[in-house]
Write a protein that holds these residues in place. Structure first.
Motif, short mmCIF file in Angstrom:
data_model
loop_
_atom_site.label_atom_id
_atom_site.label_comp_id
_atom_site.label_asym_id
_atom_site.label_seq_id
_atom_site.Cartn_x
_atom_site.Cartn_y
_atom_site.Cartn_z
N GLU A 36 0.83 -1.21 0.00
CA GLU A 36 0.00 0.00 0.00
C GLU A 36 0.86 1.25 0.00
N ARG A 37 1.91 1.24 0.83
CA ARG A 37 2.81 2.40 0.90
C ARG A 37 3.52 2.63 -0.42
N LYS A 39 2.62 1.82 -3.41
CA LYS A 39 1.68 2.33 -4.41
C LYS A 39 1.38 3.81 -4.17
N GLU A 40 1.18 4.17 -2.92
CA GLU A 40 0.86 5.56 -2.59
C GLU A 40 2.04 6.50 -2.83
N GLU A 41 3.26 6.05 -2.46
CA GLU A 41 4.43 6.92 -2.55
C GLU A 41 4.95 7.09 -3.97
N ASN A 43 3.52 5.11 -6.91
CA ASN A 43 2.63 4.55 -7.94
C ASN A 43 3.32 3.44 -8.72
N SER A 91 -4.44 -2.73 -4.59
CA SER A 91 -3.49 -1.67 -4.96
C SER A 91 -3.24 -1.61 -6.46
#
Length: 284
Positions: A36-37, A39-41, A43, A91
């Protein structure tokens, strides 16, 4: 799946992590958060975890430990793989992780495996470690195939730890179409100097003019400690990212143009001389 062009700019994350010994639930929780991290940080398209990430490493030959270790493992698919697959789908990323795999039929038998999961949460394929060193021979059956997984983000070859020290194998993967080599490790302090992992990563990339990613773990299982030093190399051995001993996520972007430029510059596959390599297939 037929081969497709590698994505123009493939964003990857290699998670250099500690592992909780024989506790897949804690490791799965950590790994889902890392996906998750990443993907968020950044992509990312692909998230990579080390060898044996579900339950950790083995110890010297010991039947009581062996019993506990086997009971902690699982088949593919199982709860650990299903949990990773759910997060991959949530994700929208590919995930490669190492794991201890129960033999699908033979009770008490194990493989040291890696599984590739796509953004739909489906299993694309798995690699079972081919070269089994030292005490691992008491625990793991060697695999018997070396596949390249052809995906919409690129053609991916996977090796597990000791596999990566055999250039014959990585060249085989390159000849089968690999553009990206993913090497999962549990390389410990007692076996090699940490810098060796950086050298191997760069060398395997340059030998085959492909991208190479090493994902090693950190932390300790029993008396065995692991030194990290994960790395990402371009096709001529330049580091796109590298780590030392700390817990971290390495990020890198792999450019298809760079791959094509370096293969145009140095056509190593055209220049091979298979007629001179017969010693490679002779038994000792």
């Amino acid at each position: 799946m037929k081969g497709v062009e590698m994505k123009e700019n493939l964003r990857i994350a290699a998670v250099q992590m500690p592992t909780v010994w024989m506790d897949y639930k804690e490791n799965l929780k950590y790994m889902k958060e890392a996906i998750e991290r990443a993907k968020e940080e950044q992509n990312v398209d692909l998230v990579i975890f080390p060898e044996l990430s579900n339950i950790g490493y083995i110890r010297e030959r010991n039947k009581q430990f062996g019993c506990k270790y086997i009971k902690s493992a699982e088949k593919i698919p199982g709860p650990f793989v299903s949990g990773i697959a759910q997060q991959a789908k949530k994700s929208g990323v590919y995930v490669i992780t190492g794991m201890t795999e129960l033999h699908p039929e033979i009770t008490g038998s194990l493989y040291n495996s890696a599984v590739l999961i796509d953004p739909r949460g489906d299993i694309v394929g798995k690699h079972r470690k081919l070269h089994i060193p030292g005490y691992e021979k008491h625990y793991f059956i060697p695999g018997s195939s070396a596949e390249v997984f052809k995906t919409p983000i690129g053609n991916i070859g996977i090796t597990i730890c000791y596999d990566g020290q055999f250039p014959e194998l990585t060249r085989t993967l390159a000849l089968k179409g690999a553009e990206v080599l993913v090497m999962l490790w549990n390389m410990p302090d007692f076996s090699n100097p940490p810098e060796l992992l950086h050298y191997i990563t760069a060398t395997r990339a340059a030998e085959n003019r492909m991208f190479s990613i090493s994902c090693n773990r950190i932390g300790q299982d029993g008396e065995i400690s692991f030194f990290g030093h994960s790395a990402v190399s371009d096709p001529v051995g330049n580091f796109l990212a590298k780590a030392e001993r700390k817990e971290t996520i390495l990020y890198a972007t792999l450019s298809r143009d760079v791959l094509l430029e370096e293969r145009a510059q140095q056509p190593v596959f055209r220049d091979r001389r298979p007629d001179m390599y017969s010693e490679l297939i002779k038994p000792l």
